[in-house]
Write a protein that holds these residues in place. Structure first.
Motif, PDB file in Angstrom:
ATOM      1  N   TYR A 181       8.007  -4.996  -3.027  1.00  0.00           N
ATOM      2  CA  TYR A 181       7.276  -6.195  -2.646  1.00  0.00           C
ATOM      3  C   TYR A 181       6.615  -5.981  -1.292  1.00  0.00           C
ATOM      4  O   TYR A 181       7.204  -5.373  -0.407  1.00  0.00           O
ATOM      5  CB  TYR A 181       8.211  -7.398  -2.543  1.00  0.00           C
ATOM      6  N   CYS A 182       5.435  -6.524  -1.137  1.00  0.00           N
ATOM      7  CA  CYS A 182       4.820  -6.563   0.178  1.00  0.00           C
ATOM      8  C   CYS A 182       5.248  -7.870   0.822  1.00  0.00           C
ATOM      9  O   CYS A 182       5.021  -8.940   0.278  1.00  0.00           O
ATOM     10  CB  CYS A 182       3.299  -6.522   0.046  1.00  0.00           C
ATOM     11  N   SER A 183       5.893  -7.778   1.958  1.00  0.00           N
ATOM     12  CA  SER A 183       6.373  -9.003   2.594  1.00  0.00           C
ATOM     13  C   SER A 183       6.363  -8.895   4.104  1.00  0.00           C
ATOM     14  O   SER A 183       6.435  -7.796   4.659  1.00  0.00           O
ATOM     15  CB  SER A 183       7.789  -9.324   2.127  1.00  0.00           C
ATOM     16  N   PRO A 194       8.470  -5.486   6.014  1.00  0.00           N
ATOM     17  CA  PRO A 194       7.180  -4.804   5.885  1.00  0.00           C
ATOM     18  C   PRO A 194       7.286  -3.292   5.984  1.00  0.00           C
ATOM     19  O   PRO A 194       8.178  -2.772   6.663  1.00  0.00           O
ATOM     20  CB  PRO A 194       6.390  -5.355   7.073  1.00  0.00           C
ATOM     21  N   CYS A 195       6.375  -2.596   5.323  1.00  0.00           N
ATOM     22  CA  CYS A 195       6.266  -1.153   5.493  1.00  0.00           C
ATOM     23  C   CYS A 195       5.506  -0.879   6.797  1.00  0.00           C
ATOM     24  O   CYS A 195       4.932  -1.797   7.368  1.00  0.00           O
ATOM     25  CB  CYS A 195       5.536  -0.536   4.297  1.00  0.00           C
ATOM     26  N   PHE A 222      -2.796  -2.650   6.106  1.00  0.00           N
ATOM     27  CA  PHE A 222      -3.105  -2.794   4.695  1.00  0.00           C
ATOM     28  C   PHE A 222      -3.550  -4.208   4.352  1.00  0.00           C
ATOM     29  O   PHE A 222      -4.470  -4.409   3.567  1.00  0.00           O
ATOM     30  CB  PHE A 222      -1.908  -2.436   3.828  1.00  0.00           C
ATOM     31  N   HIS A 282       1.921  -2.210   6.941  1.00  0.00           N
ATOM     32  CA  HIS A 282       1.713  -3.539   6.373  1.00  0.00           C
ATOM     33  C   HIS A 282       0.517  -4.292   6.958  1.00  0.00           C
ATOM     34  O   HIS A 282      -0.334  -4.795   6.219  1.00  0.00           O
ATOM     35  CB  HIS A 282       2.978  -4.381   6.541  1.00  0.00           C
ATOM     36  N   GLY A 332       0.795  -1.215   0.000  1.00  0.00           N
ATOM     37  CA  GLY A 332       0.000   0.000   0.000  1.00  0.00           C
ATOM     38  C   GLY A 332       0.833   1.274   0.000  1.00  0.00           C
ATOM     39  O   GLY A 332       0.366   2.327  -0.405  1.00  0.00           O
TER      40      GLY A 332
HETATM   41  S1  FES Z   1       4.838  -4.182   2.943  1.00  0.00           S
HETATM   42 FE1  FES Z   1       3.526  -2.493   2.665  1.00  0.00          FE
HETATM   43  S2  FES Z   1       1.605  -3.476   2.701  1.00  0.00           S
HETATM   44 FE2  FES Z   1       2.909  -5.166   3.041  1.00  0.00          FE
END
Ligand code: FES
Ligand code: FES
Lengths: 154, 154
Positions: free
Chosen positions: B109-111, B115-116, B122, B119, B104
């Motif tokens: 990559y979303c992982s 993670p952001c 989202f 995460h 998001g």
């Molecule tokens: S890393 Fe950003 S939504 Fe999963």
DNA sequence: ATAATAAAAGATATAGATGTCTTTTATTAT
DNA sequence: ATAATAAAAGACATCTATATCTTTTATTAT
């Protein structure tokens, strides 16, 4: 007969908004102790094109979401009040409030009297997104960023 | 010193996808009894630019989301199987699956491992959107559209 | 005062999404 | 077979989001 189309973006936020959010998190965590941080360092820290980010930060600065000073030892920072503002303020400043109020299927107005098929479902999802952004403040991740357990870089 | 910026779109889906969803709902409800419906009528029924919609329906046709026949009495329609497909198939055909799987905040990559900050939030929201689109089928709104209690027009 | 620094502002460039137009192909009715 | 119809295909146009570059302004240190 080719059929390539790729599809670059298409997330919930615009790229501009993604950079904006990542940069306020970065600035908040870097200047929590009172310093300032320059555009180069921010751009590197969030893997964003520097001149584009400059434009975004100019805008955020005009709108009072970040503060800045020019000249030597200058840079961007955020005051105590701004740090406590909800992320929703950043999103609204950049992408407007269509995500929170607009019709998910693109009707001119989202309304109870003339709803689209997905109106109720969308209202629920929109509210969840809005609630999440309203209850998350800009400074909420300073500690996790210091610990390195979350990331702002591609 | 001006400061106008307007901000046209910015919803969850692309405009293309909004038109695509509105048009499959329209076609489903118009051809539930076995007929066909032409591009002009569809475009009017969902307030979309006709030539642009034509392109979108060509694409959906190639991807097997809608069926079509040329010539007199021709037009678009959907077979029984297609009518039961989840809306998620339409969204994925048009906008890809980034909305369901991508980060998001725009990380590559979303992982779980990298993670952001948002995460977990989202993931929850993405899952809700995905679930909604998986449990809604194309024909689900035929009755409500007949009753006129929901709308596909701007 | 002067020079160095760093953001602000303005102008310009590129790509992707959106929208339009023209020609071709398939189908149907006569 | 021929003509009419309607979608498919391809080329083209426009607009917006995204990105870059150059010049100006404000601040600081000397
Ligand atoms: S890393 Fe950003 S939504 Fe999963
Ligand atoms: S009318 Fe579409 S979301 Fe409310």
């Amino acid at each position: 007969m080719h059929m390539i189309s790729l599809l670059l973006h298409m997330g919930i936020f615009s790229k501009t908004c993604e950079y904006a959010i990542r940069s306020v998190f970065f600035i908040a965590h870097k200047t929590a102790d009172g310093g300032r941080v320059g555009i180069k360092e921010i751009a590197k820290g969030i893997s964003s094109p520097e001149p584009f980010l400059a434009k975004i930060l100019q805008d955020l600065s005009r709108r009072g979401i970040v503060q800045s000073v020019k000249g030597p030892n200058g840079g961007f920072f955020m005051d105590k009040n701004t740090l406590k503002r909800p992320l929703a303020d950043v999103v609204e400043a950049v992408d407007g409030n269509n995500l929170f109020t607009g019709c998910g299927l693109g009707l001119e107005y989202c309304s109870e009297s003339n709803p689209c098929p997905l109106h109720h479902e969308f209202k629920d999802i929109r509210n969840k997104i809005h609630h999440m952004l309203l209850t998350t403040s800009i400074e909420d991740f300073n500690d996790d960023l210091n610990l390195g357990i979350i990331s702002l870089k591609k």
